[in-house]
Design a protein around this motif. Structure first.
Motif, mmCIF file in Angstrom:
data_model
loop_
_atom_site.group_PDB
_atom_site.id
_atom_site.type_symbol
_atom_site.label_atom_id
_atom_site.label_comp_id
_atom_site.label_asym_id
_atom_site.label_seq_id
_atom_site.Cartn_x
_atom_site.Cartn_y
_atom_site.Cartn_z
ATOM 1 N N PHE A 198 0.843 -1.185 0.000
ATOM 2 C CA PHE A 198 0.000 0.000 0.000
ATOM 3 C C PHE A 198 0.884 1.243 0.000
ATOM 4 N N TYR A 199 0.221 2.402 0.085
ATOM 5 C CA TYR A 199 0.968 3.664 0.037
ATOM 6 C C TYR A 199 1.687 3.892 1.365
ATOM 7 N N GLU B 88 -4.916 8.446 7.046
ATOM 8 C CA GLU B 88 -4.889 9.031 5.687
ATOM 9 C C GLU B 88 -5.216 7.967 4.642
ATOM 10 N N ARG C 256 2.783 5.840 10.146
ATOM 11 C CA ARG C 256 2.928 5.632 8.701
ATOM 12 C C ARG C 256 3.006 4.148 8.359
ATOM 13 N N HIS D 187 3.772 6.034 2.281
ATOM 14 C CA HIS D 187 3.999 7.416 2.738
ATOM 15 C C HIS D 187 2.803 7.949 3.524
ATOM 16 N N LEU D 188 1.719 7.183 3.562
ATOM 17 C CA LEU D 188 0.522 7.639 4.287
ATOM 18 C C LEU D 188 0.455 6.957 5.655
#
Lengths: 256, 304
Positions: free
Chosen positions: B93-94, B101, B137, B96-97
């Protein structure tokens, strides 16, 4: 529209949290710093030299950033498989592609502002604060040129791996930058068929000559409103064409 | 009975990445229906075609032949995806989030409003055991935590159809229990669930139906109960005796366990007959019934 906004917002967030962006930004500050040293060592007008270096660095920094981000963002998601949960949502591939593009655009716009402020501070230091405002059209054309380069990079990223896509994008940029001058060079000496070929290439590939107004401004030749307007529409037309093609290719792509 | 997912004679053939003339048949003539409101376990060896099938259902890849219907529409239909939750095989997954978020992003893409997100994010994080990690994060998450946040994004929008590719993978026993609880709660809520897993005991615990795939072809599709009953190999009676000396005279085939005795039979008629005899001779019946094989024995033992 809401989905495009969401993708754009989180794309911007992704880039703001990307360390490489700050490395590039630091490098561009370094070049500007180098420019100050060069100013001390040359005979020319310091304001002209600072303007040349400031606008040149802004253009190179934004172009490199747009190619780097444009080719890697979509491809990276394909490689990392982060697209699977995203396309499991009610998001079309066109919305995703546009969201990514606008996310990059927001980042580039903020970077343009940052670079412009640095440039303005430098010019003010050399007594050219009022002159900065005459360069705003050049900064504007650098931004719309960068937007077009981003669209080229996003389009190339749907065709090839990041390294190849980056080379393709840089090739488009170089051809687009020199094709105008190339036509004028070869018309006097070369055969008509070659001239036709080069002229055709110039018309079918993006031509970045439209955006090259910074020399006119630095050395006082001036620009007219028509060239700014035509540059804007030229850029918009290419962005629409490139993104439409990117969506067509991306729609056909299997997301393994 | 409604069927949210229907596959008809689906074939998926890949070209070899280096030798385009070489073809690999990943899924071959696959047909099945996913019954509404049931949990279906999707099992098979590695490379059986489970993930390819799931990707075709989700519209990520297109079948070479055949037809797929998801909630009555083509798999590529964007609107119907509002009602689908999906957990991919690998929880990338992302990073950086942070968790909030991430759920906010995916929730908003599913059409949830800001107020819905404010209400649902803490509830969903709690449901997957990540309530204290909302601001952390994803880059610092372990694989098990990523799996949990992946499940959270799959269910935050209360979908009718939930598809999970290896949801228990990479989880410790507590994590597995929590994910099993989530799937059990989805079942109670009447959701249609399809999940693939290599841990067949989990499939046995959770599923109403099973779909067994081998080399891209369907081996079995239907009720788990029916599959297990179909593979009953013997029947057993466990009993105890007050007069232990008489046991082997009455039942020479009995086996001595620690404090009890065991009788095995090939058919239920033989077992019933023995039961009457045991009762008549005043033995105490402790347990009697069919010996069901484990799903693992059926699937991996090639007994289908």
């Amino acid at each position: 529209m809401k989905n495009i906004f969401s993708v754009a917002r989180y794309t911007y967030l992704e880039m703001v949290r990307n360390k490489i962006l700050y490395i590039l930004l630091f490098f561009s500050f370094f070049i500007i710093g180098l420019g100050i040293i060069i100013t001390q060592m040359t005979m020319g007008n310091p304001q002209d030299i600072i303007s040349d270096i400031g606008l040149g660095t802004t253009e190179i920094f934004l172009t490199v950033t747009s190619v780097f981000i444009g080719v890697s963002l979509v491809r990276r998601e394909l490689t990392l498989k982060t697209l699977h949960p995203l396309f499991a949502r009610p998001v079309s591939r066109a919305e995703y592609m546009l969201g990514k593009f606008f996310g990059i655009e927001i980042t580039l716009f903020i970077l343009t502002l940052v670079m412009s402020v640095i440039f303005m501070i430098l010019l003010t230091f050399y007594g050219g604060f009022s002159r900065f405002f005459t360069f705003i059209p050049a900064i504007y054309t650098i931004f719309i040129q960068t937007s077009m380069v981003t669209a080229v990079a996003v389009f190339c990223s749907t065709l090839a791996e990041p390294a190849v896509a980056a080379m393709l994008s840089v090739s488009f940029y170089i051809i687009g930058t020199i094709s105008y001058n190339l036509v004028h060079f070869i018309t006097k000496n070369t055969s008509e068929s070659v001239v036709k070929l080069v002229t055709t290439v110039r018309y079918i590939l993006p031509d970045f000559h439209y955006f090259n107004i910074k020399n006119n401004l630095v050395y006082g030749t001036g620009i007219d409103k028509i060239s700014l307007t035509s540059a804007t529409f030229y850029s918009l037309a290419w962005i629409v064409i490139l993104l439409a093609l990117a969506v067509v290719f991306f729609n056909k792509k299997e997301i393994n | 009975m409604n069927y949210p997912v229907v596959l008809e004679n689906v074939v998926k053939i890949y070209s070899h990445p280096m030798k385009v003339w070489e073809k690999v048949v990943s899924v071959n003539d696959l047909s099945f229906e996913l019954p509404e409101g049931r949990v279906t376990g999707f099992v098979g060896h590695n490379g059986a075609g489970k993930t390819t099938t799931i990707k075709m259902i989700m519209g990520f890849i297109t079948p070479t032949k055949g037809k797929i219907s998801v909630l009555g529409k083509e798999p590529s239909d964007v609107i119907s995806k509002k009602k689908i939750g999906f957990l991919p095989e690998r929880p990338y997954f992302y990073t950086h989030l942070n968790s909030r978020e991430f759920l906010s992003y995916f929730g908003s893409l599913s059409g949830l409003s800001r107020s819905d997100l404010d209400r649902l994010i803490p509830l969903t994080l709690k449901r997957v055991g990540l309530e204290d990690l909302g601001k952390r994060r994803l880059s610092s998450f372990s694989k098990g935590m990523l799996q949990r946040i992946g499940i959270a994004q799959a269910i935050i929008h209360d979908p009718d159809l939930v598809i999970m590719d290896e949801p228990m993978s990479g989880l410790d026993p507590i994590g597995r229990k929590e994910v099993k609880d989530v799937i059990a709660s989805l079942r109670r809520d009447g959701k249609t669930v399809l999940f693939s897993s290599h841990i067949l005991s989990d499939v046995e615990d959770l599923s109403d139906n099973v779909l067994v795939l081998s080399k891209g072809q369907k081996q079995y599709s239907g009720s788990l109960e029916a599959l297990l009953e179909r593979n009953i190999s013997k029947y057993e009676i466990v009993f105890s005796a007050k007069n232990e000396g008489a046991v082997f005279n009455d039942f020479p085939k009995a086996e001595k366990l620690s404090k009890t005795y065991l009788l095995s039979f090939a058919t239920d008629e033989e077992m019933s007959k023995a039961l009457y005899e045991l009762i008549a001779k005043k033995y105490t019946i402790i347990n009697a019934g069919a010996v069901r094989p484990k799903l693992e024995e059926i699937v991996y033992g090639g007994e289908i």
